[in-house]
Each structure stands twice: as structure tokens, then as C-alpha cells.
Design a protein around this motif. Structure first.
Motif, PDB file in Angstrom:
ATOM      1  N   TYR A 602       0.906  -1.265  -0.039  1.00 41.24           N
ATOM      2  CA  TYR A 602       0.051   0.213   0.073  1.00 41.24           C
ATOM      3  C   TYR A 602       0.954   1.144   0.020  1.00 41.24           C
ATOM      4  N   ASP A 603       1.000   1.909  -1.132  1.00 39.89           N
ATOM      5  CA  ASP A 603       1.892   2.942  -1.255  1.00 39.89           C
ATOM      6  C   ASP A 603       3.442   2.656  -0.903  1.00 39.89           C
ATOM      7  N   ALA A 604       3.810   2.981   0.125  1.00 37.00           N
ATOM      8  CA  ALA A 604       5.301   2.726   0.769  1.00 37.00           C
ATOM      9  C   ALA A 604       5.179   1.875   1.548  1.00 37.00           C
ATOM     10  N   VAL A 605       4.198   1.112   1.990  1.00 38.92           N
ATOM     11  CA  VAL A 605       4.194  -0.087   3.085  1.00 38.92           C
ATOM     12  C   VAL A 605       3.987  -1.385   2.317  1.00 38.92           C
ATOM     13  N   GLU A 606       4.917  -2.144   2.924  1.00 37.36           N
ATOM     14  CA  GLU A 606       4.978  -3.512   2.309  1.00 37.36           C
ATOM     15  C   GLU A 606       4.654  -4.595   3.525  1.00 37.36           C
ATOM     16  N   PHE A 607       3.826  -5.590   3.353  1.00 39.47           N
ATOM     17  CA  PHE A 607       3.767  -6.475   4.261  1.00 39.47           C
ATOM     18  C   PHE A 607       3.734  -7.952   3.624  1.00 39.47           C
ATOM     19  N   TYR A 608       4.251  -8.947   4.419  1.00 34.00           N
ATOM     20  CA  TYR A 608       4.303 -10.233   4.069  1.00 34.00           C
ATOM     21  C   TYR A 608       4.155 -11.118   5.313  1.00 34.00           C
ATOM     22  N   LEU A 609       3.126 -12.051   5.094  1.00 31.20           N
ATOM     23  CA  LEU A 609       2.881 -13.207   6.354  1.00 31.20           C
ATOM     24  C   LEU A 609       2.816 -14.624   5.559  1.00 31.20           C
ATOM     25  N   GLY A 610       3.619 -15.596   6.082  1.00 29.48           N
ATOM     26  CA  GLY A 610       3.774 -16.809   5.678  1.00 29.48           C
ATOM     27  C   GLY A 610       3.580 -17.906   6.862  1.00 29.48           C
ATOM     28  N   TYR A 611       2.961 -18.789   6.230  1.00 31.85           N
ATOM     29  CA  TYR A 611       2.830 -19.844   7.244  1.00 31.85           C
ATOM     30  C   TYR A 611       3.017 -21.537   6.360  1.00 31.85           C
ATOM     31  N   ASN A 612       3.931 -22.188   7.130  1.00 28.64           N
ATOM     32  CA  ASN A 612       4.280 -23.410   6.355  1.00 28.64           C
ATOM     33  C   ASN A 612       3.808 -24.709   7.336  1.00 28.64           C
ATOM     34  N   HIS A 613       3.309 -25.510   6.983  1.00 26.81           N
ATOM     35  CA  HIS A 613       3.269 -26.661   7.977  1.00 26.81           C
ATOM     36  C   HIS A 613       3.471 -27.788   7.177  1.00 26.81           C
ATOM     37  N   THR A 614       4.414 -28.609   7.334  1.00 23.21           N
ATOM     38  CA  THR A 614       5.042 -29.763   6.809  1.00 23.21           C
ATOM     39  C   THR A 614       5.259 -31.015   7.801  1.00 23.21           C
ATOM     40  N   SER A 615       4.855 -32.060   7.439  1.00 25.28           N
ATOM     41  CA  SER A 615       5.038 -33.381   8.107  1.00 25.28           C
ATOM     42  C   SER A 615       5.953 -34.320   7.205  1.00 25.28           C
ATOM     43  N   VAL A 616       6.963 -34.432   7.557  1.00 25.41           N
ATOM     44  CA  VAL A 616       8.086 -35.376   6.732  1.00 25.41           C
ATOM     45  C   VAL A 616       8.546 -36.574   7.622  1.00 25.41           C
ATOM     46  N   ARG A 617       8.287 -37.633   7.325  1.00 26.10           N
ATOM     47  CA  ARG A 617       8.375 -38.869   7.996  1.00 26.10           C
ATOM     48  C   ARG A 617       9.130 -40.126   7.467  1.00 26.10           C
ATOM     49  N   ARG A 618       9.979 -40.762   8.075  1.00 22.19           N
ATOM     50  CA  ARG A 618      10.409 -41.884   7.503  1.00 22.19           C
ATOM     51  C   ARG A 618       9.552 -42.939   7.769  1.00 22.19           C
ATOM     52  N   THR A 619       8.978 -43.617   6.621  1.00 18.73           N
ATOM     53  CA  THR A 619       7.719 -44.485   6.854  1.00 18.73           C
ATOM     54  C   THR A 619       8.357 -45.865   6.085  1.00 18.73           C
ATOM     55  N   ALA A 620       8.004 -46.825   6.676  1.00 21.85           N
ATOM     56  CA  ALA A 620       8.485 -48.217   6.351  1.00 21.85           C
ATOM     57  C   ALA A 620       7.721 -48.651   5.125  1.00 21.85           C
ATOM     58  N   PRO A 621       8.049 -49.081   4.066  1.00 20.55           N
ATOM     59  CA  PRO A 621       7.296 -49.521   2.882  1.00 20.55           C
ATOM     60  C   PRO A 621       6.511 -50.932   3.401  1.00 20.55           C
ATOM     61  N   VAL A 622       5.355 -50.932   2.812  1.00 22.93           N
ATOM     62  CA  VAL A 622       4.694 -52.530   2.981  1.00 22.93           C
ATOM     63  C   VAL A 622       5.162 -53.722   2.175  1.00 22.93           C
ATOM     64  N   ARG A 623       5.738 -54.561   2.705  1.00 25.89           N
ATOM     65  CA  ARG A 623       6.625 -55.505   1.669  1.00 25.89           C
ATOM     66  C   ARG A 623       5.803 -57.081   1.734  1.00 25.89           C
ATOM     67  N   GLN A 624       5.483 -57.447   0.739  1.00 26.28           N
ATOM     68  CA  GLN A 624       4.871 -58.844   1.028  1.00 26.28           C
ATOM     69  C   GLN A 624       6.059 -59.871   0.877  1.00 26.28           C
ATOM     70  N   GLY A 625       5.528 -60.973   1.841  1.00 21.51           N
ATOM     71  CA  GLY A 625       6.619 -62.148   1.979  1.00 21.51           C
ATOM     72  C   GLY A 625       7.494 -61.768   2.678  1.00 21.51           C
ATOM     73  N   ASN A 626       7.753 -60.671   3.203  1.00 16.65           N
ATOM     74  CA  ASN A 626       8.815 -60.395   4.157  1.00 16.65           C
ATOM     75  C   ASN A 626       8.326 -59.683   5.486  1.00 16.65           C
ATOM     76  N   ASP A 627       8.783 -59.707   6.770  1.00 18.61           N
ATOM     77  CA  ASP A 627       8.393 -59.024   7.785  1.00 18.61           C
ATOM     78  C   ASP A 627       9.547 -58.277   8.232  1.00 18.61           C
ATOM     79  N   ILE A 628       9.747 -57.070   7.644  1.00 17.84           N
ATOM     80  CA  ILE A 628      10.938 -56.271   8.152  1.00 17.84           C
ATOM     81  C   ILE A 628      10.653 -54.876   8.722  1.00 17.84           C
ATOM     82  N   THR A 629      11.285 -54.957   9.669  1.00 10.41           N
ATOM     83  CA  THR A 629      11.041 -53.560  10.626  1.00 10.41           C
ATOM     84  C   THR A 629      12.169 -52.817  10.373  1.00 10.41           C
TER      85      THR A 629
END
Length: 746
Positions: A602-629
């Protein structure tokens, strides 16, 4: 009497018929002056009483059906562009001609809206993939506020988290979408210069004074630039000479006794020859901020030289040639050992590095719709490290070359090209680490097509890479842009990527025990598989004006990325030695998040507002025939805050004052095994007083002096062989700096 009326009406009818016979329809084609793309919704107004007019259609065309003979004044206008006055004398010599009008972007937005990283040089509003740009004004401000590097301004963006990766070197990594820094690709003028051995030290030690803008591509961009651009891409764009000579010099001194002296000069001598020259020097002594005896800020002595020559031998042909020299000494560890004041203290980690880079870009524009670009770079990087008495030395030769053809044909904007990437590492002769030499070569071909159909643009891309060690990679990507109106846009993109195993990738250890020191690093096993990724991005954006003065930009983004076969650093099985092994994990990495930001001006005024939400996980894949943890699976990825708020407010009085305040809140950050660390705020403020060509800038970072040691010890163990805790919060404490800037052109 009746005959007189008949005569009068006859004369009137004759002149009306004559005027109608000479009235003429005028057709116009309205385009963007930079991208040559048709502009939809531009107003074509006839300056008459009352004024009349029309608007351009989906093809950028408008028709004024009946204009009277004589001189007619038109004005073509569109929000975000300069008004274009057009004076016509009717009738035209060629009544059926199509008049071409090209609108130039408004001055305030000119440097911020044109993106080069997408290879189409389109305005940011017309891109099917999400891009954010920090423009020339941002770089000018940062050059005086934090003149040493661009890390500070990047950290102000909510989707980016700048992580300090080493206490002794002070190096930083860029996390996008919560992913490790190795998944963010960094380019300089579209060229990958920071890969492998040369990419893990001081990547962000690039002064903003040398930059025109920073382009932030959010999400997968591997189709255009190859493996690595999984979480996002940063393109650091160098400055070019303008129509007037330019000289800027900045002298800075901080409360941590850091001294910066940077200078930039540019001149276009004539239409055929121009140049830019940047030179900078940084002197930073080792400083123990928290009083534990170890340097929280390493000793840095760095010299940078970057000249570039711009040649235009013929119309339509441009050649840019550049050279970069970076000579740096960087030392961390025990402050008494660094300064040599106590012979009993020996813990020092020193790095001496030298980088020579030459690059060249040739553009040949055959027509307004067809341009051929050839570019390449060759870089030599030499680094010696002494890690508490243990010496490691290596050299890397990096090369990159590409040829790209850009063609517009009707609704199509097509890019096709091929590139070759070379990375050759050679260990020093006296080195005793177990790291081995390697040579990697990647040959890639790619094609991309932007197809515009009314208010919808489809972008399809394909890439085929052949790596001399890890084989062939096929990378498809599809994006779509929908613009329901001039102000609204909806983007959706899905793309694939890959990352080949690399000894020197900027890794995060799989657990807190893992050492990333070169002295313990083992060579990559031949059975290690490349990482694969799939990313989905979507955003809804509004960009327009409310009233005459308020500009609004609102963006809501969603993203999802999954990475299979992630290569992680783990502690070796041999308990007698502290070895580190790079291997494929038994889990996948999944990133799911949203990013919201609002910009107001607005004329000579600048304003910024940001919000970030991130969920990053290490996830074990589903494997058939193996029971791997999977060990360490189903946990949050370390160093990735789940929530981050960013806020900036700035006000300026042209040529007199400018002040700003910014803050960010980093919350719900985890380390290892779902161990959560405290949340913290980071505040900064700056004020500038301008006196014509000279200005003074007072800046304060980390106003409330947040330090990680407030939450627990950072360095523990024996004085000469310490253990360093993972870094997750500011280490340097409050920093106040005063800068003196001189600008010949202001």
C-alpha cells in the motif's frame, strides 16, 4: 418550402453516407513486450467525449469497428503494465492491417516477474509451475543489511528453512518442503555449479550485491535440470549492465567483528559491448559467543572476484562470458587453539578452498518466436581440510554444457535440448582417508511443451538421462495452469526425480551417533541404488489490486513428495572404529504439507505473512512375503520444523528513509527418534537513512539473543576431542551491524 427541406435532408444524407463510407475498423494485437505472449483483457480506449473502447480477447486481439477519418488518439492499458498511447491518422494506408502493440511491465515489477529458470522467460503469472522471485529491490536491500551471503533473505520465506549443518565450518543447507538440503538444487545463471565435493562448503556464501534476483521453483524440477531438484530449485541470477553506468560500494562492520567490503560496477559502453564487475572481501575472526570456549562463528577470510563481459555482435546474437574466483580460509574449533594462545588446546578444524569457474552463454534469436541457446561452464575446486590434526585434501573438476532450442508455434511454446554433466573427484596424494576417486558423467535429453487453450495452459515434459555408473533414468512431468480471470490462477503439477549416490552429498545422519567427518567416511558400495521420487504440487493464487493503491498477492499451496531408496549415513558395523557408511535405508521418506503466504503493498508500506506446515516422516514400505522392521522408520525427519510462521513489515520514504522488521517462529522441530526440541522466535530489524548517493544502514539480527546453548550444552566431552550436539537453533546470538553504502546511480 417542401423542396428546401428535401434538399437539406438530401445534403445531410449525402454527408452521412460519405462519412460511413470512410469510417474504418481498426484491429490490434496486444502482447507482452518481454515474452511476446498475447495479453488477455487489455483495455483499448478511444480518447473521445465520452470515451469509448473495447478489450482484447483470448488471442490478445481487439477490434474498434467504426472510427471516423482524421486523427484518433488511443490508449492501451492493463494492470501491471505501462499505458501505451497510440496516435492514428485514418484512414490507414492498409485498412486490413493488424496493428501490433507491445506493453512493457511497470517499472516496479519489471525485475521480479520474468523467470529464467523455466527456460521460457515467461512472466511469473503465466507459468504452469509454482515459482517465487526475490527481485532486484530485495537484493539491493539485503546487500546492505546482510552483505556477506543470501542465506538470511532466503530464510525469510516460509517454505524454506535454512539449517546450519556444521559448527566448525558455519556452513548452511537449504531445506524445501521439509526435505534434506541435498534435495534442493542450486544453480547460478541456470548452471549447476555446486554439486558433489564442491557443493558442501559455503554454498550460500554468495553476496547479494552480485545478484539481480533469486528464483525459487517449488517442487520437482528434475525434468529440465536433471537429478536432484526433488524438493525444489534455486536459481541465482547475476546482474546485467543497464543503460546507465552503475557503481555500488558497501562497507559493513558487525558486533561479531565481521568486516565486509563489496563493490559492484556495471557499464554498457555501446549497444555491442557491456560489462559487470563484482569484488568482495570478508574478514571474520573466530568468536565464542556462548562462553563455552569453542567458536560459534568460525574464522573466515574470503575474497571473491566476478567479472562478466556482455557482447552483442549482431542483432539477435548475444554472448556472455564470465569468470569467478573464490579464495577462502575457514577455521573453527577451540578459540584458544585457533588463536594460538594455549598450546595445550589442539582442537581445530580448518578448511582452505580455492574455486576457479569460467562460464559462457550464447543466445541466437532467429525470429521473434525461435531462439537457440548454448551455454557451458567449467569449474576447478581445490580444498584442504585439517580435522583435529587429521588431513584430508581433494580436487574436483566440474563441467556442464547444454544446447536448447526454444520455439513458439501458435498456442505451443516448446523447449528441446541436450546437456552433458561431468564431475571428476581426485583425492590428494598424501591423504589417508578411505574415500576413493570417481568420475561421473551424465548425458541428458529433454523436451517440454506449453500448450495454451483459452484460459488453460498444459505443460508436459520428458527427460532421459544416462549416468555412466548408475544407469538410465526416465523423468516425465505434467503441469496445468488454469486462469479463470486476470487475477486468479490454479496450478497443478506432478513430476518425478532421482538422486544418484554421492560421497559428498549434504547428508543428515540416520541417528545422532553418526559422524559425517571425512576421516570416518567409507566409499559408496557398488550395490547402492539411486534414490527415486514422485512429487505432487498444487496452488491457488490471487494477484490483483483493491482500489488504486493496495496490491494483494495471496497464495495457498499443497504438496506431497515421496522418496524411495533414500541414501543415508549410518554408523558402521565395526565397533572398533568410528566408520560411517552410506547406504539405502529400509524406509521411504514422505513429505506432506501446505504453504500459505500473503503479500500486501500500500503505497510505501510492504507486508508479508507466511505459514508453512510440513510433516516429513520416515515411513517403512509395505513388503509382501517379508516381515521387515525398518530401523528408524515411522519417525519424523530430523531438522524439519513442522510449523513455521514468517512475518515482514517495511515502510519507506523515497530517497530518505526505509525501515523494516521481520520475525519467524520455528515450531515442532524434531531430531532423532521423535525427540522434539523447544520452539523459538527469531526477530530482526533494520533502518536505512539515505543522503543522496550515500546511505547508512543499521541492522540487528536475532534481537532477543536466542541461542541453542540456552536449551542445553552444544559441545561436550574431552576438550581436545569433543562431541558436538546436533544444531537446530541459532548459534551466533544477537548480531548488530552498521553498513555504509555508496551508489553512483540512485
Amino acid at each position: 418550402m417542401r423542396q428546401r427541406y428535401r434538399l437539406f435532408y438530401g445534403v445531410i444524407a449525402y454527408w452521412l453516407t460519405l462519412l460511413a463510407a470512410h469510417a474504418q475498423a481498426v484491429r490490434l494485437q496486444v502482447e507482452d513486450s518481454l515474452t511476446r505472449q498475447p495479453l488477455v483483457g487489455a483495455t483499448v480506449r478511444v480518447e473521445s467525449t465520452p470515451p469509448t473502447g473495447t478489450a482484447t480477447d483470448a488471442t490478445g486481439q481487439a477490434t474498434l469497428p467504426t472510427l471516423k477519418p482524421g486523427v484518433t488518439q488511443l490508449t492501451v492499458s492493463l494492470v501491471g503494465y505501462k499505458n501505451y498511447p497510440l496516435r492514428l491518422t485514418l484512414p490507414l494506408d492498409r485498412p486490413d492491417s493488424l496493428l501490433l502493440v507491445r506493453l512493457a511491465p511497470a517499472e516496479a515489477a519489471l525485475d521480479e516477474v520474468v523467470v529464467t529458470a523455466t527456460r521460457t522467460n515467461r512472466r511469473i503469472e503465466d507459468l504452469p509451475i509454482k515459482v517465487e522471485v526475490l527481485g532486484q529491490e530485495d537484493m539491493d536491500e539485503e546487500a546492505a543489511v546482510v552483505p556477506g551471503n543470501v542465506g538470511s533473505i532466503l530464510g525469510d520465506i516460509s517454505i524454506i528453512h535454512v539449517q546450519r549443518t556444521s559448527l566448525t565450518t558455519g556452513n548452511q543447507g537449504i531445506r524445501m518442503q521439509g526435505l534434506d538440503p541435498k534435495y534442493t538444487q542450486i544453480l547460478r545463471d541456470g548452471l549447476p555449479l555446486f554439486e558433489g565435493f564442491s557443493g558442501n562448503l559455503g554454498v550460500l556464501q554468495i553476496p547479494p550485491l552480485d545478484l539481480k534476483q533469486v528464483e525459487i521453483v517449488k517442487g520437482s524440477a528434475s525434468t529440465l535440470y536433471g537429478g536432484g531438484a526433488i524438493g525444489g530449485l534455486l536459481n541465482l541470477v547475476s546482474r546485467r549492465p543497464g543503460p546507465e553506468p552503475e557503481l555500488t560500494a558497501v562497507l559493513n562492520r558487525s558486533s561479531l567483528r565481521e568486516t565486509n567490503l563489496n563493490a559492484y560496477y556495471a557499464q554498457q559502453w555501446n549497444p555491442k559491448i557491456g560489462m559487470t564487475l563484482f569484488s568482495g572481501y570478508t574478514d571474520q575472526p573466530a568468536i565464542d559467543v556462548n562462553g563455552d570456549g569453542f567458536a560459534d562463528v568460525p574464522l573466515i577470510k574470503q575474497f571473491t572476484l566476478h567479472p562478466r563481459l556482455f557482447l552483442t555482435p549482431t542483432n539477435g546474437t548475444r554472448l556472455n562470458v564470465g569468470y569467478t574466483l573464490v579464495d577462502e580460509k575457514r577455521t573453527g574449533g577451540d578459540v584458544a587453539a585457533i588463536n594460538g594462545t594455549d598450546a595445550a588446546r589442539t582442537y581445530v578444524v580448518g578448511n582452505n578452498s580455492l574455486r576457479h569457474t569460467v562460464d559462457a552463454t550464447l543466445d541466437r534469436q532467429f525470429t521473434q518466436t525461435n531462439t537457440l541457446t548454448a551455454r557451458g561452464t567449467l569449474s576447478f575446486f581445490d580444498r584442504t581440510q585439517v580435522d583435529n590434526g587429521y588431513r584430508f585434501a581433494g580436487r574436483q573438476l566440474s563441467g556442464y554444457a547444454e544446447v536448447v532450442d526454444y520455439l513458439e508455434h501458435g498456442p505451443h511454446a516448446m523447449v528441446a535440448g541436450a546437456n552433458l554433466t561431468l564431475e571428476q573427484f581426485r583425492k590428494g596424494l598424501s591423504d589417508s582417508t578411505q574415500i576413493t576417486d570417481y568420475t561421473y558423467q551424465t548425458l541428458g535429453i529433454f523436451v517440454q511443451d506449453d500448450y495454451t487453450l483459452g484460459k488453460v495452459t498444459f505443460q508436459g515434459g520428458l527427460r532421459l538421462d544416462y549416468h555412466n555408473v548408475f544407469g538410465t533414468f526416465f523423468l516425465p512431468r505434467l503441469s496445468m495452469l488454469v486462469k479463470p480471470s486476470t487475477y486468479w490462477s490454479i496450478r497443478t503439477s506432478i513430476g518425478t526425480g532421482y538422486k544418484t549416490p554421492n560421497t559428498f552429498a549434504n547428508l543428515t545422519g540416520a541417528d545422532a551417533r553418526t559422524s559425517l567427518s571425512y576421516r570416518y567416511l567409507l566409499p559408496i558400495n557398488t550395490g547402492t541404488r539411486p534414490e527415486r521420487s514422485l512429487g505432487l504440487n498444487m496452488d491457488i493464487a490471487y494477484h490483483g489490486t483493491i482500489g488504486e493503491h493496495l496490491t494483494v498477492q495471496l497464495d495457498q499451496a499443497f504438496y506431497y513428495t515421496t522418496i524411495s531408496n533414500p541414501v543415508v549415513a549410518v554408523t558402521g558395523s565395526n565397533t572398533a572404529t568410528q566408520t560411517t557408511v552410506l547406504q539405502n535405508a529400509a524406509y521411504d521418506i514422505r513429505s506432506l504439507g501446505t504453504d500459505t503466504y500473503l503479500r500486501l503493498e500500500y503505497d510505501a508500506v510492504e507486508f508479508y505473512l507466511g505459514y508453512n506446515h510440513t510433516s516429513v516422516r520416515r515411513t517403512a514400505p509395505v513388503r509382501q512375503g517379508n516381515d521387515i522392521t525398518a530401523v528408524g522408520a515411522n519417525t519424523f525427519l530430523p531438522y524439519s520444523p513442522r510449523d513455521k510462521f514468517s512475518f515482514t513489515l517495511a515502510y519507506s520514504i523515497p530517497d530518505q528513509w526505509r525501515w523494516g522488521i521481520e520475525t519467524s517462529w520455528v515450531g515442532n522441530q524434531y531430531l532423532y527418534d521423535n525427540g522434539r526440541v523447544p520452539n523459538y522466535w527469531f526477530w530482526a530489524a533494520a533502518i536505512e537513512r539515505m543522503f543522496g548517493k550515500v546511505s547508512l544502514v543499521l541492522n540487528a539480527e536475532n534481537l532477543f539473543n536466542v541461542q541453542q546453548i540456552q536449551f542445553g550444552p552444544v559441545v561436550t566431552g574431552p576438550r581436545n576431542n569433543p562431541s558436538i550436539a546436533p544444531l537446530w537453533a541459532p548459534q551466533e546470538g544477537r548480531i548488530v551491524n552498521l553498513a555504509l553504502r555508496y551508489k553512483l546511480k540512485h
